[in-house]
Motif scaffolding. Sequence first.
Motif, PDB file in Angstrom:
ATOM      1  N   THR A  22       0.851  -1.188   0.000  1.00 53.74           N
ATOM      2  CA  THR A  22       0.000   0.000   0.000  1.00 53.74           C
ATOM      3  C   THR A  22       0.886   1.237   0.000  1.00 53.74           C
ATOM      4  O   THR A  22       1.997   1.225   0.531  1.00 53.74           O
ATOM      5  N   HIS A  23       0.376   2.285  -0.598  1.00 50.34           N
ATOM      6  CA  HIS A  23       1.091   3.561  -0.621  1.00 50.34           C
ATOM      7  C   HIS A  23       0.075   4.670  -0.401  1.00 50.34           C
ATOM      8  O   HIS A  23      -0.785   4.911  -1.250  1.00 50.34           O
ATOM      9  N   ARG A  24       0.162   5.304   0.761  1.00 50.43           N
ATOM     10  CA  ARG A  24      -0.705   6.453   1.024  1.00 50.43           C
ATOM     11  C   ARG A  24       0.045   7.729   0.674  1.00 50.43           C
ATOM     12  O   ARG A  24       1.187   7.935   1.106  1.00 50.43           O
ATOM     13  N   SER A  25      -0.599   8.573  -0.106  1.00 53.20           N
ATOM     14  CA  SER A  25       0.012   9.812  -0.582  1.00 53.20           C
ATOM     15  C   SER A  25      -0.879  10.990  -0.209  1.00 53.20           C
ATOM     16  O   SER A  25      -2.034  11.060  -0.628  1.00 53.20           O
ATOM     17  N   GLU A  53       4.172  10.807   2.456  1.00 46.46           N
ATOM     18  CA  GLU A  53       4.164   9.627   1.591  1.00 46.46           C
ATOM     19  C   GLU A  53       4.554   8.418   2.435  1.00 46.46           C
ATOM     20  O   GLU A  53       5.546   8.466   3.164  1.00 46.46           O
ATOM     21  N   HIS A  54       3.787   7.340   2.330  1.00 40.71           N
ATOM     22  CA  HIS A  54       4.095   6.157   3.139  1.00 40.71           C
ATOM     23  C   HIS A  54       3.799   4.891   2.337  1.00 40.71           C
ATOM     24  O   HIS A  54       2.641   4.578   2.056  1.00 40.71           O
ATOM     25  N   TYR A  55       4.863   4.182   1.969  1.00 45.43           N
ATOM     26  CA  TYR A  55       4.763   2.931   1.213  1.00 45.43           C
ATOM     27  C   TYR A  55       5.132   1.776   2.138  1.00 45.43           C
ATOM     28  O   TYR A  55       6.133   1.839   2.857  1.00 45.43           O
ATOM     29  N   GLN A  56       4.314   0.703   2.124  1.00 46.31           N
ATOM     30  CA  GLN A  56       4.572  -0.462   2.963  1.00 46.31           C
ATOM     31  C   GLN A  56       4.333  -1.748   2.181  1.00 46.31           C
ATOM     32  O   GLN A  56       3.350  -1.851   1.438  1.00 46.31           O
ATOM     33  N   VAL A  57       5.218  -2.706   2.362  1.00 44.76           N
ATOM     34  CA  VAL A  57       5.021  -4.044   1.809  1.00 44.76           C
ATOM     35  C   VAL A  57       4.208  -4.852   2.813  1.00 44.76           C
ATOM     36  O   VAL A  57       4.531  -4.884   4.008  1.00 44.76           O
TER      37      VAL A  57
END
Length: 285
Positions: A55-58, A240-244
């Motif tokens: 997921t990537h919250r922008s 910006e937050h990207y997580q696997v």
Amino acid sequence: MGAVLLLTASCAAGGREGTAIPDGDAAAEYVTAKFSTTLERLDEDLSANEPRQSTHRSYTRIDDKKSDNTVTAIQVGSPPSRLFKNHSNRDSADYRDYYHPAGSDVEYTLLGPVYADLAPTTWVSIPYDNAGYGVCFWGGYTAVCRMLSTVQSSLENGNAAKQAKSLRDGSVELTAEVTLRDFLEERVVILPDWALEPISEEMRDEVIETRIKLDPEGRLKEIEMNGLISGGGHEIEIKEHYQVLEPPTEESLPTIPPDDQVTALKTDAQVDEFYDRMNEITSGG
């Protein structure tokens, strides 16, 4: 004696200290090498056929104008079927889901109500030709590739302050300060011209705090960018937050819609018009 940057490796008996890395140029070289390795490893990881989900919250705010959305990317199978969902966090009717079944010569797009005027059906199909494109071309991975490229650009330009530390589980956390200029030039967030106008040259030289977490095998697990920059009576906020996430299953994918629920775009002119009209909606034009 200058300050040192300690990398601490843990073990079952309570942990042991790793190599102390001097602060300054030596630390910069170490972290730069880590980022370079991460970029190379990312291409390898994303090109693999193993199940992946992220997921990537922008979130971007310029004065009182806000954009807040979450992209969920899923790939399953060998060769992989791929789905990425771009959903607004402010308007539940504003979403687009892009689905490419493995081996299909079309990609399907599910349109939320905000985009209802683009087609007479909720699903649209567009010819799919991935020949010659790298993994970062796919919308599910574009942003994370650009985030890492932003860090790499800042490091190469000597603009980033760098730190590294190991965690008890063997993972590594890297931090850097990237410039807003590099962030915008790498197009992590694509802003329309009217949104770029208030951002002065001085503001573009300000920094965005960046944190990257790698698992014990060196694979990317998380990347986060945060910045609040003011100047000339204007303010820009970046989150910006990207997580696997845990690997997905086949059940994570939609079923292929029946033909009578799909508007098929077959020519370049039709596709161009579709995206031009979509851009008018997303850019507020």
